[in-house]
Design a protein around this motif. Structure first.
Motif, PDB file in Angstrom:
ATOM      1  N   VAL A 228       1.103  -0.849   0.249  1.00 19.41           N
ATOM      2  CA  VAL A 228       0.108  -0.278   0.216  1.00 19.41           C
ATOM      3  C   VAL A 228       0.811   1.251   0.154  1.00 19.41           C
ATOM      4  O   VAL A 228       1.329   0.941   0.481  1.00 19.41           O
ATOM      5  CB  VAL A 228      -1.512  -0.260   1.202  1.00 19.41           C
ATOM      6  N   ARG A 229       0.944   2.156  -0.983  1.00 15.06           N
ATOM      7  CA  ARG A 229       1.741   3.203  -0.946  1.00 15.06           C
ATOM      8  C   ARG A 229       0.838   3.977  -0.494  1.00 15.06           C
ATOM      9  O   ARG A 229      -0.196   3.690  -0.542  1.00 15.06           O
ATOM     10  CB  ARG A 229       1.635   3.363  -2.492  1.00 15.06           C
ATOM     11  N   THR A 230       1.735   5.354   0.567  1.00 14.18           N
ATOM     12  CA  THR A 230       1.034   6.098   1.092  1.00 14.18           C
ATOM     13  C   THR A 230       1.699   7.474   0.241  1.00 14.18           C
ATOM     14  O   THR A 230       3.296   7.508   0.200  1.00 14.18           O
ATOM     15  CB  THR A 230       1.017   6.223   2.127  1.00 14.18           C
ATOM     16  N   LYS A 231       1.722   8.768   0.310  1.00 14.23           N
ATOM     17  CA  LYS A 231       1.682  10.078   0.937  1.00 14.23           C
ATOM     18  C   LYS A 231       2.733  10.638   1.160  1.00 14.23           C
ATOM     19  O   LYS A 231       3.698  11.073   0.627  1.00 14.23           O
ATOM     20  CB  LYS A 231       0.404  11.038   0.097  1.00 14.23           C
ATOM     21  N   GLU A 232       2.818  10.121   2.417  1.00 13.38           N
ATOM     22  CA  GLU A 232       3.728  10.260   3.866  1.00 13.38           C
ATOM     23  C   GLU A 232       5.119   9.383   3.611  1.00 13.38           C
ATOM     24  O   GLU A 232       5.870   9.863   3.177  1.00 13.38           O
ATOM     25  CB  GLU A 232       3.034  10.055   5.308  1.00 13.38           C
TER      26      GLU A 232
ATOM     27  N   TYR B 227       3.408   9.808  -2.631  1.00  8.05           N
ATOM     28  CA  TYR B 227       2.077   9.551  -3.742  1.00  8.05           C
ATOM     29  C   TYR B 227       1.364   8.412  -3.054  1.00  8.05           C
ATOM     30  O   TYR B 227       1.242   7.226  -2.595  1.00  8.05           O
ATOM     31  CB  TYR B 227       2.176   9.079  -5.631  1.00  8.05           C
ATOM     32  N   GLU B 228      -0.402   7.705  -4.114  1.00  6.67           N
ATOM     33  CA  GLU B 228      -1.133   6.734  -3.374  1.00  6.67           C
ATOM     34  C   GLU B 228      -1.191   5.949  -4.859  1.00  6.67           C
ATOM     35  O   GLU B 228      -1.894   6.413  -5.841  1.00  6.67           O
ATOM     36  CB  GLU B 228      -2.407   7.522  -2.885  1.00  6.67           C
TER      37      GLU B 228
ATOM     38  N   LYS C 175     -10.784   1.839   0.160  1.00  5.79           N
ATOM     39  CA  LYS C 175      -9.036   1.859   0.945  1.00  5.79           C
ATOM     40  C   LYS C 175      -9.229   0.002   0.861  1.00  5.79           C
ATOM     41  O   LYS C 175     -10.362  -0.686   1.162  1.00  5.79           O
ATOM     42  CB  LYS C 175      -9.375   2.213   2.839  1.00  5.79           C
TER      43      LYS C 175
ATOM     44  N   ASP D 165       5.758   7.321   0.638  1.00  6.52           N
ATOM     45  CA  ASP D 165       5.879   7.123  -1.132  1.00  6.52           C
ATOM     46  C   ASP D 165       6.003   8.631  -1.633  1.00  6.52           C
ATOM     47  O   ASP D 165       6.803   8.566  -3.027  1.00  6.52           O
ATOM     48  CB  ASP D 165       5.460   5.859  -1.424  1.00  6.52           C
TER      49      ASP D 165
ATOM     50  N   LYS E 114      -3.029   3.131  -9.116  1.00  9.39           N
ATOM     51  CA  LYS E 114      -3.487   4.957  -8.719  1.00  9.39           C
ATOM     52  C   LYS E 114      -5.106   5.009  -8.642  1.00  9.39           C
ATOM     53  O   LYS E 114      -5.470   4.645  -9.520  1.00  9.39           O
ATOM     54  CB  LYS E 114      -2.131   5.741  -9.239  1.00  9.39           C
ATOM     55  N   TYR E 115      -4.933   5.873  -7.568  1.00  5.14           N
ATOM     56  CA  TYR E 115      -6.255   6.265  -7.590  1.00  5.14           C
ATOM     57  C   TYR E 115      -7.346   5.702  -7.466  1.00  5.14           C
ATOM     58  O   TYR E 115      -8.358   5.440  -7.970  1.00  5.14           O
ATOM     59  CB  TYR E 115      -6.701   7.333  -8.585  1.00  5.14           C
TER      60      TYR E 115
END
Length: 205
Positions: free
Chosen positions: A37-41, A45-46, A88, A43, A83-84
């Motif tokens: 799970v990629r996160t903005k914090e 980007y989400e 969740k 990586d 992406k997008y």
């Protein structure tokens, strides 16, 4: 965009309510496992990384095996990021063909069949010199002059000439979902999709 990784099963045809025969493609869509799970914090980007199709651990690197074990799943042959994503999901969650509904439209991308080295007639649709059918002897399927002279003294990039055909990434957009077979993870879409049988596909909503 929400989506899944799948495999092309083959083509068939079904009849609609009016008795019209519709050509369609059968795709095994999933099950896919969330492997990261990629996160903005972390990586910047989400995104969701999904894995599809099991393979033996001995055929994968130690680093990759460790990556999959974090998600609590076996090693996967195919890993793709989406992406997008609309919903969740958590690490290790399994996504199935139930992500799609009958009647909606999807985009399918894959690698087209490689056809090797081909001439201009098959590769670009040339019709011979002057579209002539008679009197051309061995010039009928030839490309003709390519126009180079003292200037530019070279061939411009992108000139339509003989060369390798196929083996490209192709996306077919707006294919209607005709059937969703949940118990077998099968998706039936109207029309053709790129690739040979058993090739991997990316299906996006």
């Amino acid at each position: 965009m929400s989506g899944l990784i799948g495999r092309k099963v083959g083509m068939t045809s079904i009849y609609d309510e009016n008795g019209k025969n519709i050509p369609c493609t059968v795709i095994q869509a999933g099950p896919c496992v969330v492997t990261q799970v990629r996160t903005k914090e972390v990586d910047g980007y989400e995104a969701l990384q999904l894995g599809f199709d099991d393979k033996a651990e001995k055929h994968s690197t130690k680093a990759a095996n460790g990556h999959f074990k974090k998600a609590g799943t076996s090693s996967k042959k195919r890993v793709v990021e989406f992406k997008y994503f609309e919903e969740k999901y958590n690490l290790g969650d399994e996504l199935t063909v139930e992500l799609f509904e009958e009647g909606e439209f999807v985009d399918v991308s894959g690698t087209s069949k490689g056809k090797g080295f081909n001439g201009v007639v098959k590769r670009h649709g040339f019709g011979g010199v002057g579209q002539a059918t008679h009197g051309q002897h061995n010039r009928l399927r030839a490309p003709g002059s390519i126009g180079a002279a003292s200037y530019p003294a070279r061939v411009f990039k992108g000139m339509k000439m003989a060369g390798r055909l196929g083996g490209d990434k192709v996306k077919v957009q707006n294919l209607r979902v005709l059937k969703v077979v949940k118990d077998k993870n099968l998706l039936v879409v109207k029309g053709a999709v790129p690739g040979h049988k058993n090739s991997y596909l990316i299906i996006e909503k």
